[in-house]
Design a protein around this motif. Sequence first.
Motif, PDB file in Angstrom:
ATOM      1  N   ARG A   1       0.838  -1.210   0.000  1.00 29.55           N
ATOM      2  CA  ARG A   1       0.000   0.000   0.000  1.00 29.55           C
ATOM      3  C   ARG A   1       0.869   1.254   0.000  1.00 29.55           C
ATOM      4  O   ARG A   1       0.535   2.249  -0.650  1.00 29.55           O
ATOM      5  CB  ARG A   1      -0.941  -0.007   1.203  1.00 29.55           C
ATOM      6  CG  ARG A   1      -1.986  -1.130   1.137  1.00 29.55           C
ATOM      7  CD  ARG A   1      -2.993  -1.043   2.268  1.00 29.55           C
ATOM      8  NE  ARG A   1      -3.925  -2.163   2.224  1.00 29.55           N
ATOM      9  CZ  ARG A   1      -4.992  -2.214   1.437  1.00 29.55           C
ATOM     10  NH1 ARG A   1      -5.261  -1.216   0.613  1.00 29.55           N
ATOM     11  NH2 ARG A   1      -5.803  -3.263   1.474  1.00 29.55           N
TER      12      ARG A   1
ATOM     13  N   GLY B   1       0.583   0.021  -4.502  1.00 31.93           N
ATOM     14  CA  GLY B   1       0.226  -1.197  -5.209  1.00 31.93           C
ATOM     15  C   GLY B   1       1.184  -1.555  -6.321  1.00 31.93           C
ATOM     16  O   GLY B   1       1.008  -2.585  -6.973  1.00 31.93           O
TER      17      GLY B   1
ATOM     18  N   ASN C   1      -2.104 -11.788  -3.696  1.00 29.85           N
ATOM     19  CA  ASN C   1      -2.782 -10.532  -3.340  1.00 29.85           C
ATOM     20  C   ASN C   1      -2.129  -9.311  -3.968  1.00 29.85           C
ATOM     21  O   ASN C   1      -2.819  -8.398  -4.432  1.00 29.85           O
ATOM     22  CB  ASN C   1      -2.809 -10.368  -1.824  1.00 29.85           C
ATOM     23  CG  ASN C   1      -3.932 -11.156  -1.170  1.00 29.85           C
ATOM     24  OD1 ASN C   1      -4.897 -11.552  -1.828  1.00 29.85           O
ATOM     25  ND2 ASN C   1      -3.803 -11.410   0.127  1.00 29.85           N
ATOM     26  N   TRP C   2      -0.800  -9.279  -3.984  1.00 29.08           N
ATOM     27  CA  TRP C   2      -0.127  -8.042  -4.377  1.00 29.08           C
ATOM     28  C   TRP C   2       0.569  -8.152  -5.733  1.00 29.08           C
ATOM     29  O   TRP C   2       1.235  -7.224  -6.156  1.00 29.08           O
ATOM     30  CB  TRP C   2       0.878  -7.643  -3.287  1.00 29.08           C
ATOM     31  CG  TRP C   2       0.268  -7.742  -1.929  1.00 29.08           C
ATOM     32  CD1 TRP C   2       0.597  -8.622  -0.947  1.00 29.08           C
ATOM     33  CD2 TRP C   2      -0.820  -6.974  -1.425  1.00 29.08           C
ATOM     34  NE1 TRP C   2      -0.204  -8.457   0.150  1.00 29.08           N
ATOM     35  CE2 TRP C   2      -1.089  -7.432  -0.112  1.00 29.08           C
ATOM     36  CE3 TRP C   2      -1.602  -5.926  -1.928  1.00 29.08           C
ATOM     37  CZ2 TRP C   2      -2.090  -6.909   0.684  1.00 29.08           C
ATOM     38  CZ3 TRP C   2      -2.609  -5.387  -1.132  1.00 29.08           C
ATOM     39  CH2 TRP C   2      -2.846  -5.877   0.149  1.00 29.08           C
ATOM     40  N   ASN C   3       0.416  -9.309  -6.393  1.00 26.77           N
ATOM     41  CA  ASN C   3       0.992  -9.507  -7.725  1.00 26.77           C
ATOM     42  C   ASN C   3       2.499  -9.220  -7.723  1.00 26.77           C
ATOM     43  O   ASN C   3       3.014  -8.420  -8.491  1.00 26.77           O
ATOM     44  CB  ASN C   3       0.290  -8.628  -8.763  1.00 26.77           C
ATOM     45  CG  ASN C   3       0.664  -9.002 -10.191  1.00 26.77           C
ATOM     46  OD1 ASN C   3       1.248 -10.045 -10.443  1.00 26.77           O
ATOM     47  ND2 ASN C   3       0.337  -8.132 -11.139  1.00 26.77           N
TER      48      ASN C   3
ATOM     49  N   LYS D   1      -1.258  -1.278 -13.398  1.00 31.32           N
ATOM     50  CA  LYS D   1      -2.389  -2.051 -12.861  1.00 31.32           C
ATOM     51  C   LYS D   1      -2.107  -2.446 -11.414  1.00 31.32           C
ATOM     52  O   LYS D   1      -1.664  -3.551 -11.127  1.00 31.32           O
ATOM     53  CB  LYS D   1      -2.623  -3.310 -13.702  1.00 31.32           C
ATOM     54  CG  LYS D   1      -3.069  -3.024 -15.127  1.00 31.32           C
ATOM     55  CD  LYS D   1      -3.288  -4.322 -15.892  1.00 31.32           C
ATOM     56  CE  LYS D   1      -3.734  -4.047 -17.318  1.00 31.32           C
ATOM     57  NZ  LYS D   1      -3.938  -5.297 -18.080  1.00 31.32           N
TER      58      LYS D   1
ATOM     59  N   PHE E   1      -3.039  -3.472  -7.405  1.00 31.02           N
ATOM     60  CA  PHE E   1      -3.973  -4.476  -6.889  1.00 31.02           C
ATOM     61  C   PHE E   1      -5.385  -3.891  -6.753  1.00 31.02           C
ATOM     62  O   PHE E   1      -5.576  -2.689  -6.635  1.00 31.02           O
ATOM     63  CB  PHE E   1      -3.492  -4.993  -5.530  1.00 31.02           C
ATOM     64  CG  PHE E   1      -3.531  -3.957  -4.439  1.00 31.02           C
ATOM     65  CD1 PHE E   1      -4.681  -3.766  -3.680  1.00 31.02           C
ATOM     66  CD2 PHE E   1      -2.420  -3.170  -4.155  1.00 31.02           C
ATOM     67  CE1 PHE E   1      -4.717  -2.829  -2.661  1.00 31.02           C
ATOM     68  CE2 PHE E   1      -2.450  -2.212  -3.149  1.00 31.02           C
ATOM     69  CZ  PHE E   1      -3.603  -2.042  -2.397  1.00 31.02           C
ATOM     70  N   ARG E   2      -6.374  -4.781  -6.748  1.00 32.88           N
ATOM     71  CA  ARG E   2      -7.769  -4.382  -6.567  1.00 32.88           C
ATOM     72  C   ARG E   2      -8.298  -4.990  -5.269  1.00 32.88           C
ATOM     73  O   ARG E   2      -8.168  -6.195  -5.043  1.00 32.88           O
ATOM     74  CB  ARG E   2      -8.605  -4.833  -7.762  1.00 32.88           C
ATOM     75  CG  ARG E   2      -8.348  -3.988  -9.014  1.00 32.88           C
ATOM     76  CD  ARG E   2      -9.238  -4.411 -10.151  1.00 32.88           C
ATOM     77  NE  ARG E   2      -8.654  -5.544 -10.870  1.00 32.88           N
ATOM     78  CZ  ARG E   2      -9.206  -6.069 -11.971  1.00 32.88           C
ATOM     79  NH1 ARG E   2     -10.342  -5.595 -12.440  1.00 32.88           N
ATOM     80  NH2 ARG E   2      -8.620  -7.073 -12.583  1.00 32.88           N
ATOM     81  N   GLU E   3      -8.903  -4.152  -4.439  1.00 31.35           N
ATOM     82  CA  GLU E   3      -9.351  -4.563  -3.121  1.00 31.35           C
ATOM     83  C   GLU E   3     -10.262  -5.783  -3.161  1.00 31.35           C
ATOM     84  O   GLU E   3     -10.141  -6.697  -2.357  1.00 31.35           O
ATOM     85  CB  GLU E   3     -10.079  -3.400  -2.428  1.00 31.35           C
ATOM     86  CG  GLU E   3      -9.191  -2.212  -2.073  1.00 31.35           C
ATOM     87  CD  GLU E   3      -8.333  -2.475  -0.847  1.00 31.35           C
ATOM     88  OE1 GLU E   3      -8.555  -3.480  -0.155  1.00 31.35           O
ATOM     89  OE2 GLU E   3      -7.409  -1.688  -0.581  1.00 31.35           O
ATOM     90  N   LYS E   4     -11.183  -5.820  -4.115  1.00 31.92           N
ATOM     91  CA  LYS E   4     -12.189  -6.884  -4.132  1.00 31.92           C
ATOM     92  C   LYS E   4     -11.583  -8.246  -4.455  1.00 31.92           C
ATOM     93  O   LYS E   4     -12.231  -9.279  -4.236  1.00 31.92           O
ATOM     94  CB  LYS E   4     -13.303  -6.549  -5.123  1.00 31.92           C
ATOM     95  CG  LYS E   4     -12.862  -6.485  -6.575  1.00 31.92           C
ATOM     96  CD  LYS E   4     -14.036  -6.148  -7.476  1.00 31.92           C
ATOM     97  CE  LYS E   4     -13.624  -6.130  -8.956  1.00 31.92           C
ATOM     98  NZ  LYS E   4     -14.784  -5.831  -9.834  1.00 31.92           N
ATOM     99  N   GLU E   5     -10.359  -8.275  -4.973  1.00 32.80           N
ATOM    100  CA  GLU E   5      -9.738  -9.538  -5.332  1.00 32.80           C
ATOM    101  C   GLU E   5      -8.827 -10.091  -4.233  1.00 32.80           C
ATOM    102  O   GLU E   5      -8.276 -11.176  -4.369  1.00 32.80           O
ATOM    103  CB  GLU E   5      -8.924  -9.376  -6.616  1.00 32.80           C
ATOM    104  CG  GLU E   5      -9.768  -9.036  -7.836  1.00 32.80           C
ATOM    105  CD  GLU E   5      -8.918  -8.823  -9.073  1.00 32.80           C
ATOM    106  OE1 GLU E   5      -7.675  -8.815  -8.944  1.00 32.80           O
ATOM    107  OE2 GLU E   5      -9.492  -8.661 -10.159  1.00 32.80           O
TER     108      GLU E   5
END
Length: 609
Positions: A289, A293, A336-338, A433, A435-439
């Motif tokens: 964070r 990301g 989570n964080w790719n 791109k 990270f996305r919270e919902k994933e």
Amino acid sequence: MKRFFSSDAASILSLGIVQGLLTALSIEPFNAPLAAWIMPWPLFYFAGRFRNSLPRLLMAGAACAIFFCAFAFYWIMHLLKNFAGFGPAESLLAFLPFAVFFNLQIPAFVLLFGLTLRKRYRRYFHPRWLTAGLLALGADYVIPRLFPYSWGNFIAGNLLMAQVTDLVGVYGLTPILFGISYFGYRIFTAFIRAFSKGGAAAAITSLRMMAGPYALKRLWPMPLLLLLCLAYGALRLRQVTALQESLPTVRVAIINPNAPPEDESRVNARIMHDLMFGTIPGLTEKAARAAGGRLDLAVLPESAVPFICAEDTPVSRRMKTYSPEAELMVQLMAYNWNIDVFMNEAGYGYVTGNKGVKELKMYNSSILYSRDGKRSGTYQKRRLLAFGEYMPGEDLLERLGLARAAREIIGASRFASGPASNLIPYAIRNREKPFREKELLSYEDVKGMNPRDFEKIFPSDRAFTPDGYFLPLICYESLLPDHVRSFFNNPEKRNPDFIVNITQDGWYGKTVETYQHFELARVRAVETRRALVRSVNNGAAGFVDLAGRYARPLSGPVMTAPETAGFQVWDVPINREMTTVYTRFGDAWMVILGVLMLLLVMRRIIAYR
């Protein structure tokens, strides 16, 4: 004062203390490089005063070694306590021979330099600044020690002097230090001798004589050498800074969980669970964070999770070290964080023993889990720590029937040396791109899942394609210049992009060891012109740029403190093409100096005969 110093014992005791204090002040955490230029003076004094007495030369050198350890390396007491299980009294008794035996280069230099000052031999060893420098270099380079520092490290704290190591390495600073120091010592002693005899006027006259043609013929190279080193340092510092600003970067996070050392009395199942599914993922989330990301690589330190192996093999299952929870932890972080995740583990392999029989051995290993949740590169530690990871003289102890008893006392001989100096691949993600919270998944979402099944749910666009390779070092290996150079001669013929060093300094408590360890490793960044990423479980972690400066990260402190958990994020410069003179030729320059000294000595022998 004269009466006090007329006693051999008093002079050895007092000047030994002075030499020890100056040495401690010359390195982290004090890092006062000016003290280093005076540090050899007591050694020069002892060599001159006791040149006709071998016992006194050795006694003076041993005293300097003991006080050096007492002030600078007092943390050896913690090493004896933790690795050998000694109590305070036993540690103190073992400390004295330990301090001398593992710092033999100090009495060796005093002895050798004292011999060259004897009336019978001194006519052959001119100029003496060169003799002092080469003898110090020989003792520094040839004599092994447990904590492999070089005398050159004590002036590498000066950023301009440190730049010279991309030509000659840190050992190249040793003859520079001792040569220039001897120049200062000669001037100082001439001044003091004249002042004591005839006051200020005589002292000034003595200094004028030192500027005369005869003295300058022998001493002028030293001030000139110092000026050349400083000028080269200033030029290279400017060039490397400009180069660094033009290089591409990879965004790296250092995770420092402050886990306990691999000691069964300090680790239990609850601590390990909290590390794997609380502390480490939590710190990684904060780092991701803080990086917006856009994070490429997370580096976990040595023993981030003690006693674990994340590789599922018949051997790791039989040895009961395979931890599916540890593998799920690192897969969850990658998902989570790719990101790619670099971590430490215990590995296993079969090694052919002395009798030709294959033996199962454990490796101190590091592994990269790529953003697709799979293992993508591993490295086994090659240079092991004496007594902690292997037993010096184990073959002899085996023949004497003492190997098992020694292992029980010291707890060593657990690891085998790795087979190759191989690089580790990594990838740079698409930073457009985040990270996305919902994933995001939590531990509860994957709890009890088989790691092989978890791999199958990773997004299809996570396929791992290496964008580069970094140089992995485990703990003590960062202190060995020749070992670091071996990675530039890897079978794949690839140059590393940067250096990653993982370690665990918690064995030494809240001592200066962790700062000294970092400082000695820092020079590898200058020798190779590769940025250094240093992740420490419990101690001083941080980043070093191509010029050898402790870098201020994008997030987190410049350097972490012992017994604290945290993270640091920095855009690490990628320097793939450039190779330095030192990485190409190493310490070959020593041969030139040795031949030069030999020719000078032979010339004088022929002239006098």
